[in-house]
Design a protein around this motif. Sequence first.
Motif, PDB file in Angstrom:
ATOM      1  N   THR A  59       0.847  -1.194   0.000  1.00  0.00           N
ATOM      2  CA  THR A  59       0.000   0.000   0.000  1.00  0.00           C
ATOM      3  C   THR A  59       0.882   1.244   0.000  1.00  0.00           C
ATOM      4  O   THR A  59       2.062   1.195   0.355  1.00  0.00           O
ATOM      5  N   SER A  60       0.309   2.328  -0.430  1.00  0.00           N
ATOM      6  CA  SER A  60       1.023   3.606  -0.461  1.00  0.00           C
ATOM      7  C   SER A  60       0.109   4.710   0.036  1.00  0.00           C
ATOM      8  O   SER A  60      -1.063   4.468   0.357  1.00  0.00           O
ATOM      9  N   ASP A  61       0.652   5.921   0.094  1.00  0.00           N
ATOM     10  CA  ASP A  61      -0.130   7.078   0.551  1.00  0.00           C
ATOM     11  C   ASP A  61      -0.621   6.887   1.985  1.00  0.00           C
ATOM     12  O   ASP A  61      -1.750   7.252   2.328  1.00  0.00           O
ATOM     13  N   VAL A  62       0.256   6.309   2.822  1.00  0.00           N
ATOM     14  CA  VAL A  62      -0.042   6.162   4.253  1.00  0.00           C
ATOM     15  C   VAL A  62       0.633   7.301   4.996  1.00  0.00           C
ATOM     16  O   VAL A  62       1.819   7.591   4.773  1.00  0.00           O
ATOM     17  N   GLU A  63      -0.079   7.939   5.920  1.00  0.00           N
ATOM     18  CA  GLU A  63       0.445   9.124   6.596  1.00  0.00           C
ATOM     19  C   GLU A  63       0.086   9.098   8.081  1.00  0.00           C
ATOM     20  O   GLU A  63      -0.975   8.629   8.475  1.00  0.00           O
ATOM     21  N   LEU A  64       1.022   9.644   8.883  1.00  0.00           N
ATOM     22  CA  LEU A  64       0.808   9.821  10.322  1.00  0.00           C
ATOM     23  C   LEU A  64       0.623  11.297  10.628  1.00  0.00           C
ATOM     24  O   LEU A  64       1.334  12.149  10.084  1.00  0.00           O
ATOM     25  N   LEU A  65      -0.287  11.597  11.540  1.00  0.00           N
ATOM     26  CA  LEU A  65      -0.490  12.959  12.043  1.00  0.00           C
ATOM     27  C   LEU A  65      -0.365  12.912  13.562  1.00  0.00           C
ATOM     28  O   LEU A  65      -1.151  12.254  14.238  1.00  0.00           O
ATOM     29  N   ALA A  66       0.671  13.601  14.089  1.00  0.00           N
ATOM     30  CA  ALA A  66       0.910  13.632  15.536  1.00  0.00           C
ATOM     31  C   ALA A  66       0.552  15.015  16.069  1.00  0.00           C
ATOM     32  O   ALA A  66       1.002  16.036  15.532  1.00  0.00           O
ATOM     33  N   LYS A  67      -0.247  15.048  17.141  1.00  0.00           N
ATOM     34  CA  LYS A  67      -0.664  16.300  17.766  1.00  0.00           C
ATOM     35  C   LYS A  67      -0.149  16.347  19.203  1.00  0.00           C
ATOM     36  O   LYS A  67      -0.290  15.362  19.946  1.00  0.00           O
ATOM     37  N   LEU A  68       0.436  17.487  19.575  1.00  0.00           N
ATOM     38  CA  LEU A  68       0.979  17.687  20.916  1.00  0.00           C
ATOM     39  C   LEU A  68       0.043  18.605  21.699  1.00  0.00           C
ATOM     40  O   LEU A  68      -0.221  19.737  21.279  1.00  0.00           O
ATOM     41  N   TYR A  69      -0.434  18.127  22.866  1.00  0.00           N
ATOM     42  CA  TYR A  69      -1.355  18.892  23.712  1.00  0.00           C
ATOM     43  C   TYR A  69      -0.717  19.183  25.066  1.00  0.00           C
ATOM     44  O   TYR A  69       0.108  18.396  25.552  1.00  0.00           O
ATOM     45  N   ASP A  70      -1.121  20.301  25.663  1.00  0.00           N
ATOM     46  CA  ASP A  70      -0.750  20.572  27.052  1.00  0.00           C
ATOM     47  C   ASP A  70      -1.482  19.576  27.951  1.00  0.00           C
ATOM     48  O   ASP A  70      -2.697  19.400  27.836  1.00  0.00           O
ATOM     49  N   GLY A  74      -5.169  20.889  27.996  1.00  0.00           N
ATOM     50  CA  GLY A  74      -5.697  20.238  26.819  1.00  0.00           C
ATOM     51  C   GLY A  74      -5.564  21.047  25.542  1.00  0.00           C
ATOM     52  O   GLY A  74      -6.058  20.629  24.487  1.00  0.00           O
ATOM     53  N   LEU A  75      -4.885  22.194  25.602  1.00  0.00           N
ATOM     54  CA  LEU A  75      -4.723  23.049  24.419  1.00  0.00           C
ATOM     55  C   LEU A  75      -3.735  22.420  23.445  1.00  0.00           C
ATOM     56  O   LEU A  75      -2.732  21.831  23.849  1.00  0.00           O
ATOM     57  N   LEU A  76      -4.029  22.555  22.150  1.00  0.00           N
ATOM     58  CA  LEU A  76      -3.136  22.053  21.107  1.00  0.00           C
ATOM     59  C   LEU A  76      -1.925  22.971  21.005  1.00  0.00           C
ATOM     60  O   LEU A  76      -2.060  24.168  20.756  1.00  0.00           O
ATOM     61  N   LEU A  77      -0.720  22.429  21.199  1.00  0.00           N
ATOM     62  CA  LEU A  77       0.512  23.204  21.154  1.00  0.00           C
ATOM     63  C   LEU A  77       1.216  23.121  19.805  1.00  0.00           C
ATOM     64  O   LEU A  77       1.801  24.097  19.347  1.00  0.00           O
ATOM     65  N   ASP A  78       1.160  21.944  19.172  1.00  0.00           N
ATOM     66  CA  ASP A  78       1.864  21.761  17.898  1.00  0.00           C
ATOM     67  C   ASP A  78       1.342  20.487  17.230  1.00  0.00           C
ATOM     68  O   ASP A  78       0.772  19.616  17.894  1.00  0.00           O
TER      69      ASP A  78
END
Length: 342
Positions: A59-70, A74-78
């Motif tokens: 398979t191709s076109d596989v992607e990871l999305l990592a989110k960093l929270y306080d 709970g606020l999204l930092l990056d």
Amino acid sequence: MIVVVLFLLFAGLLLAVSGGIKEESHLWIRNIDIMADAVDESEVNITAIIVIEHEGDATSDVELLAKLYDGETGLLLDEKSAPVGTIEYRRYMDAKGVMQEKKVIVIEKGRGTVETRLPFTVPREGSYRVSVELFEGDKFVTSRETRISGLSTLEVKGDVALKIRDVDFAVNGSSGDRTLIDATAYIENLKSKDTPPLRMLIKAEDAETGLLVDKIEVDIGTLTGSGTSVRSARLNLLSERDHLIDLTIWNGDKIVAEGYGLVALSPFGNRTEFIPVTGTVVEKEPEVKVEDFISPRPMPTPDKMMPYGMEGMAPRAPGFGLAGVIFALLIALLVRRDKHGR
């Protein structure tokens, strides 16, 4: 003969059909590990090591999305994303009949694991939550998260962490228009290991003009780990001027700690005072003399002097001392006179 022919045709059809069926691929997040490295006393580099498990067809076109929270608010930092798999270069014919090549991120057929790393920089204080989402094309597949805390306990590798906690000043003597001042710095080593040999630069500037009055560089040697060391030096200052004192500790060509202080010698100069009733200005003699602040203790013998810094200055407990208190009272009196007219 007819039966045999029909059997062969049916078998060929089955092979053709089965060859055209594509095996489905399966993806999931097996684990998330966090690696941390302290940048300095305020920031830490963290790396999320994400292990993806795969089985089935390529398979191709596989992607990871990592989110960093306080971790508390709970606020999204990056947030950061990255493709998953290995790079392949595939050749194809474009609309004009020209052979082209494109880069594709592919996960190979079969069962295996793929590792992806995503870096972040965060403050040392606080806790955090990392949430990882896995996509195959536009399709959401799965997610997983982990929490991070205790980053303040990390040590800065290969660096010196110091803090100048306090600076005391004491009158040692006077000669003409100059006053000898002993500056004593209390230096805290924030790390558990002893430091390499260090040096301290002390500069004294006139508070009004900013001109350099005196400067001295002292080899302060090695400071004990997780402890407070006392180092001193002697300055030759103008007797009736105020001075700003700047202390910097150097490890090679890098400043690792800074400290500041003020030595107010102007109260020892002659003063004028405006008398509102008569409208006159009168000259007043100083109420104290610089000699009053010279310590009565005897000068130590050479074998009892400190190995670094000024001569004849024994370590004292941190604090302003009697001299500092008297200086503060004098300045308060002068400010009060200014408010009533001078």
